[in-house]
Write an enzyme that holds these catalytic residues in place. Structure first.
Site, PDB file in Angstrom:
ATOM      1  NE  ARG A 150      12.319   1.472  -1.479  1.00  0.00           N
ATOM      2  CZ  ARG A 150      12.389   2.802  -1.517  1.00  0.00           C
ATOM      3  NH1 ARG A 150      12.573   3.491  -0.403  1.00  0.00           N
ATOM      4  NH2 ARG A 150      12.231   3.448  -2.658  1.00  0.00           N
ATOM      5  CD  GLU A 165       6.746   1.394   3.159  1.00  0.00           C
ATOM      6  OE1 GLU A 165       7.852   1.090   3.630  1.00  0.00           O
ATOM      7  OE2 GLU A 165       6.582   2.293   2.337  1.00  0.00           O
ATOM      8  CG  HIS A 213       8.219   5.251   2.579  1.00  0.00           C
ATOM      9  ND1 HIS A 213       8.323   4.045   1.923  1.00  0.00           N
ATOM     10  CD2 HIS A 213       9.258   5.998   2.128  1.00  0.00           C
ATOM     11  CE1 HIS A 213       9.362   4.066   1.104  1.00  0.00           C
ATOM     12  NE2 HIS A 213       9.955   5.245   1.211  1.00  0.00           N
TER      13      HIS A 213
END
Ligand code: GLV
Ligand code: GLV
Length: 338
Positions: free
Chosen positions: A235, A264, A282
């Site tokens: 993450r 993000e 991602h």
């Protein structure tokens, strides 16, 4: 019963859901706003959501009928688990099926950065390649190097095991010993500081929690070797992105491979301008096979949860203990008063 799905997922999962429930799917091919999620969730018993949906307390408390949340991801930092548990709502994720897929992406990024694959591809396409040259596109060997793994759960362990063909020295951080890695790879559990100082390549495999937020910042980047490569498929906020940009710009380390970002989906322009970082959208679990399996697992969890069973991948199993107790209490209550 009715289920709201916040974004279209592969058909095999939707088919399973449709057999059991009335299913409503986000009609747009985009991330929904909070208001739209609350709207969609109206009168629904189940919520199938994505890691891009921030499922906060307000959403969780918005629909009294809600009794199951299935996240289409292994990470679940996007959901307020405490609020769900408080309401007695089980939450599930999609582990295991994406373990190898994600570990493979970490390797793809490591190779891409170490051997400058993306840079080399642009160089070659743009016509700059004028013939073999002794000093052209020099990168780093992978074999026989020291691999540092931060977090050795399912994905970190799979990532380490895949290094078998490259005869690497494995270091890892964890709060407990990983027997598989110690037996099969002669891996050594060390403190983060030692891992940072000794590793040539560092790959992050911890979930995002309050204790892993900015785990890698300026101080940690300063400890890394000059030839170090940092990979993040976990993450974004685990790394202080500002500090990483400075480290890459000033060449404190050799490079980085990122699949996830601190803010993000917004990505700093400074990061995009750098040659020594490879950026992915991602997509570590994005294979046809895995996304299909994730859809099926999310649906199976939803079905179990709405049937009142413990979903196979339940994150907050305590809701079942609690609800049993309150169920018993209710019964006692009924006996007493009725
Ligand atoms: C992807 O990031 C996931 O958590 O599944
Ligand atoms: C490289 O192509 C070599 O033959 O050394």
């Amino acid at each position: 019963m009715k289920v709201f799905v916040t974004r279209e997922i592969p058909k095999p999962g939707l088919d399973l859901l449709r057999k059991e429930f009335e299913v409503e799917i986000n009609p747009y091919d985009r991330i929904l706003t909070k208001k739209e999620i609350i709207q969609g969730l109206k009168d629904k018993d189940g919520l199938l959501c994505l890691l891009t949906d921030k499922i906060d307390r307000e959403i969780i408390y918005s629909e009294p009928k809600l009794k199951m949340i299935a996240n289409y991801a292994v990470g679940y930092d996007n959901i307020d688990i405490n609020a769900a548990t408080e309401r007695g709502i089980p939450v599930s994720n999609t582990p295991d099926v994406l373990t190898d897929t994600t570990a493979e992406m970490a390797w793809a990024l490591l190779f891409a950065v170490a051997r400058r694959i993306v840079e080399g591809d642009s160089f070659t396409r743009s016509g700059k390649f004028k013939g073999w040259s002794p000093m052209l596109m020099l990168g780093q060997d992978i074999s026989h190097k020291t691999l540092g793994i931060i977090g050795v759960g399912r994905i970190g362990t799979a990532f380490a095991l895949k290094s078998k063909g490259f005869n690497m020295n494995i270091l890892y951080t964890s709060n407990k010993n990983n027997r598989i890695l110690e037996q099969e790879m002669e891996a050594k559990k060390v403190k983060l500081e030692e891992l940072l100082k000794r590793s040539d390549f560092i790959s992050i495999h911890v979930p995002l929690t309050t204790s892993t937020y900015h785990l890698i910042g300026k101080r940690e980047l300063r400890m890394m070797k000059k030839n170090a490569i940092l990979i993040n498929t976990a993450r974004g906020p685990v790394i202080d992105e500002k500090a990483l940009i400075k480290a890459l710009k000033e060449k404190w380390i050799f490079g980085a491979g990122l699949d996830v970002y601190e803010h993000e989906p917004s990505i700093s322009n400074e990061l995009k301008k750098l040659d020594n970082v490879v950026l992915q959208p991602h997509s570590a679990s994005a294979s046809y096979e895995t996304r299909k399996k994730m859809a099926i697992i999310a649906a199976e969890n939803m079905i179990a949860g709405l049937k009142g069973e413990i979903p196979p991948n339940c994150i907050n199993k305590e809701v079942f203990k609690k609800s049993k107790k309150s169920h018993k209490n209710n019964k006692k209550f009924q006996k007493f008063f009725c």
